[in-house]
Motif scaffolding. Structure first.
Motif, PDB file in Angstrom:
ATOM      1  N   LEU A 154      70.297   9.029  42.298  1.00 25.78           N
ATOM      2  CA  LEU A 154      71.022  10.048  43.516  1.00 25.78           C
ATOM      3  C   LEU A 154      70.660  11.269  43.297  1.00 25.78           C
ATOM      4  N   PHE A 155      71.319  11.806  42.462  1.00 25.22           N
ATOM      5  CA  PHE A 155      71.739  13.451  41.839  1.00 25.22           C
ATOM      6  C   PHE A 155      70.921  14.251  40.997  1.00 25.22           C
ATOM      7  N   ASP A 156      69.800  13.206  40.356  1.00 25.35           N
ATOM      8  CA  ASP A 156      68.657  13.671  40.038  1.00 25.35           C
ATOM      9  C   ASP A 156      67.757  13.747  40.901  1.00 25.35           C
ATOM     10  N   ALA A 157      67.470  13.140  42.073  1.00 24.22           N
ATOM     11  CA  ALA A 157      66.876  13.547  43.091  1.00 24.22           C
ATOM     12  C   ALA A 157      67.599  14.653  44.483  1.00 24.22           C
ATOM     13  N   LEU A 158      68.394  14.666  43.900  1.00 23.83           N
ATOM     14  CA  LEU A 158      69.188  15.837  45.351  1.00 23.83           C
ATOM     15  C   LEU A 158      68.190  17.343  44.242  1.00 23.83           C
ATOM     16  N   ARG A 159      68.793  16.787  43.143  1.00 21.47           N
ATOM     17  CA  ARG A 159      68.258  18.572  42.712  1.00 21.47           C
ATOM     18  C   ARG A 159      67.514  18.279  42.766  1.00 21.47           C
ATOM     19  N   ARG A 160      66.301  17.690  42.027  1.00 22.76           N
ATOM     20  CA  ARG A 160      65.101  17.681  42.754  1.00 22.76           C
ATOM     21  C   ARG A 160      64.912  18.336  43.408  1.00 22.76           C
ATOM     22  N   THR A 161      65.964  18.036  45.204  1.00 22.40           N
ATOM     23  CA  THR A 161      65.122  18.625  45.885  1.00 22.40           C
ATOM     24  C   THR A 161      65.116  20.043  46.251  1.00 22.40           C
ATOM     25  N   PHE A 162      66.700  19.810  46.314  1.00 23.33           N
ATOM     26  CA  PHE A 162      67.553  21.203  46.712  1.00 23.33           C
ATOM     27  C   PHE A 162      67.433  22.411  46.078  1.00 23.33           C
ATOM     28  N   ASP A 163      66.634  21.964  44.633  1.00 19.69           N
ATOM     29  CA  ASP A 163      67.506  23.046  43.544  1.00 19.69           C
ATOM     30  C   ASP A 163      66.150  24.261  43.115  1.00 19.69           C
ATOM     31  N   TYR A 164      65.971  25.331  42.374  1.00 13.34           N
ATOM     32  CA  TYR A 164      64.541  25.829  42.377  1.00 13.34           C
ATOM     33  C   TYR A 164      64.268  25.351  41.370  1.00 13.34           C
ATOM     34  N   GLN A 165      62.795  25.572  41.962  1.00 15.25           N
ATOM     35  CA  GLN A 165      61.873  24.526  40.402  1.00 15.25           C
ATOM     36  C   GLN A 165      61.376  25.742  39.633  1.00 15.25           C
ATOM     37  N   PRO A 166      61.328  24.635  37.698  1.00 16.70           N
ATOM     38  CA  PRO A 166      60.816  26.043  37.282  1.00 16.70           C
ATOM     39  C   PRO A 166      59.488  26.627  37.331  1.00 16.70           C
ATOM     40  N   VAL A 167      59.321  27.629  37.228  1.00 13.15           N
ATOM     41  CA  VAL A 167      57.703  28.242  37.460  1.00 13.15           C
ATOM     42  C   VAL A 167      57.222  27.782  36.959  1.00 13.15           C
ATOM     43  N   ALA A 168      56.179  27.236  36.973  1.00  9.79           N
ATOM     44  CA  ALA A 168      54.945  26.958  35.911  1.00  9.79           C
ATOM     45  C   ALA A 168      54.641  27.685  35.076  1.00  9.79           C
ATOM     46  N   GLU A 169      54.245  27.691  34.236  1.00  8.79           N
ATOM     47  CA  GLU A 169      53.443  29.003  32.613  1.00  8.79           C
ATOM     48  C   GLU A 169      51.974  28.941  32.828  1.00  8.79           C
ATOM     49  N   SER A 170      51.252  29.954  33.348  1.00  8.56           N
ATOM     50  CA  SER A 170      50.038  29.798  33.732  1.00  8.56           C
ATOM     51  C   SER A 170      49.254  30.374  32.230  1.00  8.56           C
ATOM     52  N   SER A 171      47.730  29.459  31.997  1.00  7.92           N
ATOM     53  CA  SER A 171      47.268  30.558  30.876  1.00  7.92           C
ATOM     54  C   SER A 171      46.467  31.716  31.311  1.00  7.92           C
ATOM     55  N   PHE A 172      46.569  32.424  32.633  1.00  6.24           N
ATOM     56  CA  PHE A 172      45.723  33.141  32.698  1.00  6.24           C
ATOM     57  C   PHE A 172      46.149  34.614  32.241  1.00  6.24           C
ATOM     58  N   ARG A 173      45.953  35.385  31.914  1.00  7.47           N
ATOM     59  CA  ARG A 173      46.483  36.621  31.235  1.00  7.47           C
ATOM     60  C   ARG A 173      45.245  37.876  31.448  1.00  7.47           C
ATOM     61  N   PRO A 174      45.881  38.724  32.209  1.00  7.51           N
ATOM     62  CA  PRO A 174      45.686  39.605  32.975  1.00  7.51           C
ATOM     63  C   PRO A 174      45.075  40.671  32.377  1.00  7.51           C
ATOM     64  N   ASP A 175      45.312  40.917  30.272  1.00 10.97           N
ATOM     65  CA  ASP A 175      44.796  41.914  29.598  1.00 10.97           C
ATOM     66  C   ASP A 175      43.843  41.235  29.737  1.00 10.97           C
ATOM     67  N   ARG A 176      43.599  39.808  29.146  1.00  4.30           N
ATOM     68  CA  ARG A 176      42.456  39.512  28.545  1.00  4.30           C
ATOM     69  C   ARG A 176      40.943  38.762  29.593  1.00  4.30           C
ATOM     70  N   GLN A 177      40.956  39.436  30.707  1.00  2.23           N
ATOM     71  CA  GLN A 177      40.380  39.032  31.518  1.00  2.23           C
ATOM     72  C   GLN A 177      39.362  40.108  31.034  1.00  2.23           C
ATOM     73  N   ILE A 178      38.465  39.271  31.245  1.00  4.88           N
ATOM     74  CA  ILE A 178      36.611  39.858  31.216  1.00  4.88           C
ATOM     75  C   ILE A 178      36.210  40.686  32.244  1.00  4.88           C
ATOM     76  N   LYS A 179      35.931  42.033  32.094  1.00  2.00           N
ATOM     77  CA  LYS A 179      35.464  42.306  33.367  1.00  2.00           C
ATOM     78  C   LYS A 179      33.874  43.019  33.656  1.00  2.00           C
ATOM     79  N   ARG A 180      32.972  41.617  34.337  1.00  2.00           N
ATOM     80  CA  ARG A 180      31.968  42.246  34.450  1.00  2.00           C
ATOM     81  C   ARG A 180      32.048  43.501  35.417  1.00  2.00           C
ATOM     82  N   GLY A 181      30.668  44.101  35.110  1.00  2.00           N
ATOM     83  CA  GLY A 181      29.593  45.272  36.021  1.00  2.00           C
ATOM     84  C   GLY A 181      28.820  45.260  35.456  1.00  2.00           C
ATOM     85  N   ARG A 182      28.589  46.623  36.294  1.00  2.00           N
ATOM     86  CA  ARG A 182      27.472  47.409  35.546  1.00  2.00           C
ATOM     87  C   ARG A 182      27.358  48.428  34.895  1.00  2.00           C
ATOM     88  N   PHE A 183      28.929  48.562  33.784  1.00  2.00           N
ATOM     89  CA  PHE A 183      28.781  50.044  33.443  1.00  2.00           C
ATOM     90  C   PHE A 183      29.579  49.060  31.773  1.00  2.00           C
TER      91      PHE A 183
END
Lengths: 183, 268
Positions: A154-183
């Motif tokens: 019960l309490f775990d269900a309440l906790r999941r409902t009302f508590d802050y959810q952990p932020v999911a880690e994304s594999s995206f890194r802006p510094d490694r983004q390949i920028k495509r363009g004319r130059f």
């Protein structure tokens, strides 16, 4: 953790203390009141800060004493001791396992009344006890043991409902983004 | 290794417990009432939901059941009216005879119907909570009965609720008399902490060899709390104790303390 989960814990304790004075036909048939509080203490001690567990034990102890013929304050220490011991040993307890929750619920439901009876035996009024006390403790322990995993669900269900959810880690890194363009 | 939070928790609980357990009884009682006030909304809610369920169950009764029940009650009412008239005559005669002898007139007790709203959450006291408080006229030591017999006495009084110590509780001794043999005795605290067995111990003030199973026990009126003549129970078995000085009996209570829903409080 936000403030909703501790608040819900107190609300459930409030309801649990009151519920232990109800269900007269069932408690009369069983010969023992339905004590729901020990399971809540186990959950609080395993998952929350010690000061919150202490506050909960004080609240529950005062509530039980106010609704019974106990001297006010006599149930606080046994409940606190149960919460304190479990909290101190929580790193050794497999808190997610149902059998661990069962045994903790059982042990707390037996320890709290026994310690309260011991404390009251030093007072002026001698409480009623006899061989039926053994039966009552056994039954109460079994009931609380069975109920403890349900409190966790019960309490775990309440906790999941009302508590802050952990932020999911994304594999995206802006510094490694390949920028495509004319130059 | 204890941390700072551990010391804080231990300190708070120790100080609070010492403070509460050393309070004077009057202050502790007031504080207890204040704490129990936290649960008043739940008592109100439980009472309302119970009456709602009762009303809902009435609507399910068939017309035939209601008519047969009404006829039965009308017959019972007629019989009770006749009995009440005869009882009133007897009471008037009793009052006249008492006046002729110069005895004190008997106190007429009024019966106030109340609901049992809660039981003691512990296993070592025998008590219940009723919805009858100081503002309704409740006072400490008022007797509580059912139609079957004696239940107990009011132990503490709050503004809207009171706590009743049931027979068998250490704080509810009853002076009683065996109706058949007129032996006086005292109902002692229960040996067992379970309310469910329905038995208490009755000890006479002297050896009573004529007392036996099946005899009826009534309140004796001694002690000043319970009026005389309220049924308490029936003797289940009796034995001589302490070298033949006393007789001790197991008493089966008339009132079922497990099924208390509505009770009467006797108000002078």
């Amino acid at each position: 953790m936000n403030w909703i989960t501790p608040l819900l814990l107190f609300v459930v304790t409030w309801l649990a203390v009151f519920a232990s004075t109800q269900f007269a036909p069932l408690t009369g048939w069983l010969g023992v009141p339905l004590a729901f509080v020990p399971g809540v203490i186990v959950y609080a001690a395993l998952t929350h800060h010690l000061l919150l567990t202490t506050g909960l034990c004080i609240f529950a102890g005062l509530g039980v004493d106010a609704l019974s013929a106990n001297r006010l304050g006599v149930s606080v220490v046994p409940m606190f001791l149960a919460g304190f011991i479990i909290h101190n040993r929580r790193h050794l307890i497999l808190r997610d396992q149902a059998y661990a929750q069962f045994w903790l619920g059982l042990a707390t439901a037996v320890f709290v009344p026994l310690a309260t009876l011991t404390m009251m035996s030093f007072g002026q009024r001698e409480p009623l006890r006899g061989w039926s006390t053994v039966w009552q403790l056994t039954l109460s322990g079994g009931l609380n043991g069975a109920l403890c995993p349900a409190w966790f669900l019960l309490f775990d269900a309440l906790r999941r409902t009302f508590d802050y959810q952990p932020v999911a880690e994304s594999s995206f890194r802006p510094d490694r983004q390949i920028k495509r363009g004319r130059f | 290794m204890l941390k700072r939070a551990h010391y804080w928790a231990l300190g708070i609980v120790t100080v609070l417990t010492l403070l509460l357990l050393n309070l004077p009884p009057a202050a502790a009682g007031r504080l207890k009432l204040a704490v129990s006030g936290v649960f008043l909304p739940l008592f109100g809610l439980a009472g309302s939901s119970q009456s709602f369920v009762d009303r809902a169950s009435y609507s399910l009764l068939t017309r035939r059941t209601l008519i047969s029940e009404m006829e039965r009650l009308q017959q019972e009412n007629a019989q009770l009216r006749l009995a009440a008239t005869q009882a009133q005559d007897a009471m008037n005669e009793n009052a006249r005879l008492r006046a002729m002898l110069g005895w004190q007139p008997k106190v007429a007790w009024k019966r106030r119907p109340v609901h049992v709203v809660g039981r003691d959450p512990t296993t070592w006291w025998r008590s219940v909570t009723i919805d009858f408080g100081a503002r309704d006229g409740a006072a400490v030591n008022q007797p509580v009965i059912t139609n079957d017999g004696l239940v107990g006495r009011i132990r503490t009084v709050g503004p809207t609720h009171s706590e009743v110590a049931l027979i068998g509780d250490p704080e509810c001794g009853v002076s009683a008399i065996v109706a058949e043999t007129r032996d006086n005795g005292v109902i002692q605290e229960a040996r067992s902490s379970a309310v469910g067995d329905g038995y208490v111990t009755f000890r006479t003030l002297q050896n009573s060899p004529t007392m036996m199973a099946g005899h009826h026990v009534l309140s004796s009126g001694l002690g000043g709390i319970f009026p005389k003549g309220i049924p308490v129970g029936q003797i289940a078995d009796a034995r001589t104790v302490e070298g033949g000085l006393y007789t001790e009996a197991r008493l089966r209570l008339s009132a079922n303390l497990n099924r208390l829903e509505e009770v009467w409080v006797l108000v002078p």
